[in-house]
Design a protein around this motif. Sequence first.
Motif, PDB file in Angstrom:
ATOM      1  N   VAL A 124      43.373  39.083 -72.427  1.00  0.00           N
ATOM      2  CA  VAL A 124      42.991  39.070 -71.012  1.00  0.00           C
ATOM      3  C   VAL A 124      44.151  39.525 -70.143  1.00  0.00           C
ATOM      4  O   VAL A 124      43.956  40.266 -69.178  1.00  0.00           O
ATOM      5  CB  VAL A 124      42.457  37.680 -70.589  1.00  0.00           C
ATOM      6  N   GLN A 125      45.365  39.122 -70.473  1.00  0.00           N
ATOM      7  CA  GLN A 125      46.527  39.559 -69.696  1.00  0.00           C
ATOM      8  C   GLN A 125      46.654  41.080 -69.743  1.00  0.00           C
ATOM      9  O   GLN A 125      46.920  41.722 -68.724  1.00  0.00           O
ATOM     10  CB  GLN A 125      47.810  38.911 -70.201  1.00  0.00           C
ATOM     11  N   ALA A 126      46.453  41.673 -70.906  1.00  0.00           N
ATOM     12  CA  ALA A 126      46.500  43.131 -71.019  1.00  0.00           C
ATOM     13  C   ALA A 126      45.382  43.769 -70.186  1.00  0.00           C
ATOM     14  O   ALA A 126      45.597  44.794 -69.532  1.00  0.00           O
ATOM     15  CB  ALA A 126      46.384  43.548 -72.480  1.00  0.00           C
ATOM     16  N   LEU A 127      44.214  43.151 -70.174  1.00  0.00           N
ATOM     17  CA  LEU A 127      43.101  43.647 -69.369  1.00  0.00           C
ATOM     18  C   LEU A 127      43.440  43.577 -67.881  1.00  0.00           C
ATOM     19  O   LEU A 127      43.195  44.523 -67.133  1.00  0.00           O
ATOM     20  CB  LEU A 127      41.834  42.845 -69.671  1.00  0.00           C
ATOM     21  N   VAL A 128      44.017  42.475 -67.443  1.00  0.00           N
ATOM     22  CA  VAL A 128      44.427  42.329 -66.039  1.00  0.00           C
ATOM     23  C   VAL A 128      45.441  43.407 -65.682  1.00  0.00           C
ATOM     24  O   VAL A 128      45.332  44.045 -64.627  1.00  0.00           O
ATOM     25  CB  VAL A 128      45.002  40.918 -65.771  1.00  0.00           C
ATOM     26  N   ASN A 129      46.411  43.612 -66.545  1.00  0.00           N
ATOM     27  CA  ASN A 129      47.419  44.638 -66.281  1.00  0.00           C
ATOM     28  C   ASN A 129      46.763  45.995 -66.102  1.00  0.00           C
ATOM     29  O   ASN A 129      47.156  46.770 -65.225  1.00  0.00           O
ATOM     30  CB  ASN A 129      48.440  44.693 -67.422  1.00  0.00           C
ATOM     31  N   ASP A 130      45.771  46.283 -66.895  1.00  0.00           N
ATOM     32  CA  ASP A 130      45.090  47.571 -66.831  1.00  0.00           C
ATOM     33  C   ASP A 130      44.190  47.675 -65.593  1.00  0.00           C
ATOM     34  O   ASP A 130      44.231  48.677 -64.888  1.00  0.00           O
ATOM     35  CB  ASP A 130      44.265  47.762 -68.102  1.00  0.00           C
ATOM     36  N   LEU A 131      43.402  46.648 -65.325  1.00  0.00           N
ATOM     37  CA  LEU A 131      42.423  46.707 -64.229  1.00  0.00           C
ATOM     38  C   LEU A 131      43.024  46.523 -62.843  1.00  0.00           C
ATOM     39  O   LEU A 131      42.620  47.183 -61.892  1.00  0.00           O
ATOM     40  CB  LEU A 131      41.336  45.640 -64.424  1.00  0.00           C
ATOM     41  N   VAL A 132      43.939  45.586 -62.731  1.00  0.00           N
ATOM     42  CA  VAL A 132      44.457  45.206 -61.410  1.00  0.00           C
ATOM     43  C   VAL A 132      45.778  45.897 -61.122  1.00  0.00           C
ATOM     44  O   VAL A 132      45.907  46.627 -60.135  1.00  0.00           O
ATOM     45  CB  VAL A 132      44.603  43.673 -61.300  1.00  0.00           C
TER      46      VAL A 132
END
Length: 136
Positions: A124-132
């Motif tokens: 999820v942290q990697a997803l946040v880094n990518d999306l936000v």
Amino acid sequence: MADKPSVLFVCVHNAGRSQMAAGWLRHLAGDAVEVRSAGSAPADRINPVAVEAMREVGVDITAEQPKKLEYATAQASDVVITMGCGDVCPVFPGKRYEDWKLDDPAGQGIAAVRGIRDEIRDRVQALVNDLVRGRA
């Protein structure tokens, strides 16, 4: 993708993995991402061991309830992340899909669920880094 991306987490029972992932995304991204979760065959309640594992790290998922995966919910989401739901997850052109291979916390003790929780946090942290952060 809209100004505020939406993410749908899908697993079979919507009681463990997808609920932990949704809890992490709310915790890590705040209001920057719309968070959804659903299951192909939702359980009656969230796995209490998953609730406890998340509580240990300060993330409260007790207010959530397992929800049935609806066509409209998947269609309205920018990113669909599946966790073992197989062929029952609908596919829409133009959506971003990821399939996260994660152990199922159902029937597992707290030690095993902690490991699953931590792996979900990292993803999820990697997803946040990518999306936000990638959009800033």
